[in-house]
Write a protein that holds these residues in place. Structure first.
Motif, short mmCIF file in Angstrom:
data_model
loop_
_atom_site.label_atom_id
_atom_site.label_comp_id
_atom_site.label_asym_id
_atom_site.label_seq_id
_atom_site.Cartn_x
_atom_site.Cartn_y
_atom_site.Cartn_z
N PHE A 197 40.38 44.81 47.14
CA PHE A 197 39.17 44.13 47.27
C PHE A 197 38.90 42.57 47.27
CE2 PHE A 197 36.35 41.69 44.13
CZ PHE A 197 34.87 41.92 44.67
N ASN A 198 39.95 41.92 46.89
CA ASN A 198 40.30 40.53 46.98
C ASN A 198 40.42 40.15 48.63
OD1 ASN A 198 40.21 37.96 45.68
ND2 ASN A 198 42.44 37.76 45.89
N GLY A 199 41.32 40.93 49.13
CA GLY A 199 41.31 40.57 50.47
C GLY A 199 40.24 40.74 51.30
N SER A 200 39.34 41.80 51.14
CA SER A 200 38.32 42.09 51.78
C SER A 200 37.05 41.14 51.68
CB SER A 200 37.75 43.63 51.65
OG SER A 200 38.61 44.73 51.64
N PHE A 201 37.09 40.69 50.37
CA PHE A 201 36.13 39.66 49.86
C PHE A 201 36.36 38.33 50.56
CE2 PHE A 201 34.87 36.07 46.95
CZ PHE A 201 33.54 36.29 46.94
N TRP A 235 40.22 29.20 38.36
CA TRP A 235 41.25 28.85 38.74
C TRP A 235 42.00 27.47 38.11
CZ3 TRP A 235 43.24 24.32 41.41
CH2 TRP A 235 44.51 24.48 41.87
N HIS A 236 40.97 26.66 37.76
CA HIS A 236 41.60 25.62 37.11
C HIS A 236 42.23 25.79 35.61
CE1 HIS A 236 41.05 21.64 34.80
NE2 HIS A 236 41.51 21.13 35.95
N ILE A 237 41.43 26.57 34.85
CA ILE A 237 42.05 27.06 33.77
C ILE A 237 43.10 27.69 33.75
CG2 ILE A 237 41.42 28.53 31.72
CD1 ILE A 237 38.62 27.91 31.99
N GLY A 282 46.08 37.43 33.14
CA GLY A 282 45.03 38.19 33.63
C GLY A 282 45.12 38.15 35.26
N PHE A 283 45.70 39.42 35.42
CA PHE A 283 45.79 39.79 37.08
C PHE A 283 44.66 39.43 37.93
CE2 PHE A 283 46.55 42.44 40.88
CZ PHE A 283 47.57 41.67 41.34
N PHE A 284 43.60 40.00 37.49
CA PHE A 284 42.20 39.93 38.34
C PHE A 284 41.82 38.66 38.74
CE2 PHE A 284 37.57 39.90 38.42
CZ PHE A 284 37.51 40.48 39.64
N TRP A 285 41.56 37.77 37.37
CA TRP A 285 41.34 36.42 37.66
C TRP A 285 42.25 35.71 38.51
CZ3 TRP A 285 36.45 35.17 37.54
CH2 TRP A 285 35.67 35.83 36.80
N GLN A 286 43.37 35.99 38.26
CA GLN A 286 44.51 35.12 38.94
C GLN A 286 44.32 35.57 40.51
OE1 GLN A 286 47.42 36.27 40.77
NE2 GLN A 286 48.21 34.35 41.11
N ARG A 287 43.65 36.62 40.91
CA ARG A 287 43.60 36.68 42.33
C ARG A 287 42.23 36.30 42.62
NH1 ARG A 287 48.61 36.57 43.53
NH2 ARG A 287 47.35 37.02 45.52
#
Length: 303
Positions: A23-27, A246-248, A264-269
């Motif tokens: 999802f992250n790559g496509s986005f 990203w900053h946090i 958190g893997f999702f927010w990290q990506r």
């Protein structure tokens, strides 16, 4: 039994990570196309149908339109493909430190903060000291300042290839190029708002005026200050919402020396492409909010 449960949990985590990376790559790829399209259209429209009166703030916008296109072409496509390859387990990591992707990320991620800071300073000096604004905010001086700051940022980011520890580098980078500018941005915004709200009260004390005139001045300054705050919020709102995740996460990594996966893997990506969302949203808001840009784009599309 415990081994079966642990295997199932690993499979679920693996599947979740695959979905997130895909999802992250496509986005990222879609966002890259949107950024390039929006900024190129706006640049072409303002070139073919110039604004009636080009101000300093317009020169700042134009300079960062080019930076937006570069970010959309030089980082996001490679990052999106790297995320998809990572999800398909063709590669083990997406961004290594240091690498081309880490360099372009660190260079372009700060451009939105820098643009907001430049515009905030320009507006603040225009309202607080118009004489200083006319003397300092010339096209040549603005261009030299922009080139100097971008060059300094590029040189600093290149230091990551000099063998500096990753946590040390990020600790300096985050505070120098994100925390301090964002704090200064809030201060200049507040000062400009306060100046707009109170700028006519000095005049009313020097020249005798009736109560109705004083009330009229007060209402006008309040309306102007609220209008300024409304316009600023349209740009700063998305900016802060896109940068804060990203900053946090980076601050957590630096202070507590933990991996981003633990936070958190999702927010990290997802926080990485989210940094560049204002590159697409900002020009659209600018076009819809200001008549000069809107008319230029409308005439360009109709042709």
């Amino acid at each position: 039994m415990n081994n079966i449960t642990s295997d199932e949990n690993r499979e679920k985590v693996k599947k979740f990570e695959f979905i997130v990376l895909l999802f992250n790559g496509s986005f990222s790829l879609l966002l890259s196309a949107a950024i390039c399209l929006v900024n190129i259209v706006l640049l072409a429209a303002t070139t073919k149908n110039p604004l009636r009166s080009v101000k300093v703030i317009d020169n700042i916008h134009n300079a960062f339109f080019y930076i937006n296109v570069m970010a959309g072409a030089m980082f996001l496509p490679y990052f999106g493909i790297a995320e998809i390859l990572h999800g398909l387990e063709i590669t083990t990591t997406t961004i290594q430190y240091p690498s081309y992707l880490s360099l372009t990320l660190l260079f372009f991620a700060q451009s939105n903060v820098q643009r907001a800071l430049f515009i905030s300073i320009e507006r603040c000096t225009a309202f607080i000291s118009p004489h200083l604004h006319r003397r300092m905010m010339t096209k040549r001086k603005v261009l030299i300042t922009l080139l100097s700051t971008e060059s300094f940022l590029l040189l600093f980011v290149c230091l990551s290839f000099a063998g500096i520890n990753q946590m040390v580098f990020y600790a300096i980078y985050i505070h120098v190029f994100f925390s301090a500018p964002m704090l200064f941005l809030l201060i200049t915004t507040f000062v400009t708002y306060w100046k707009l709200k109170n700028r006519n009260r000095v005049v009313s004390n020097e020249i005798p005026q009736t109560g109705e005139q004083l009330e009229l001045h007060k209402n006008q300054t309040n309306r102007t200050a609220r209008k300024y705050l409304k316009v600023v919020s349209l740009f700063l709102g998305p900016l802060f919402l896109s940068i804060l995740p990203w900053h946090i996460l980076k601050v957590i990594e630096v202070i507590y020396n933990i991996t981003a996966r633990d936070a958190g893997f999702f927010w990290q990506r997802f926080s990485i492409p989210l940094l560049f969302l204002p590159n697409a949203v900002g020009p659209v808001v600018l076009t819809l909010r200001f008549e000069g840009y809107y008319n230029s784009v409308k005439r360009f599309i109709r042709r």
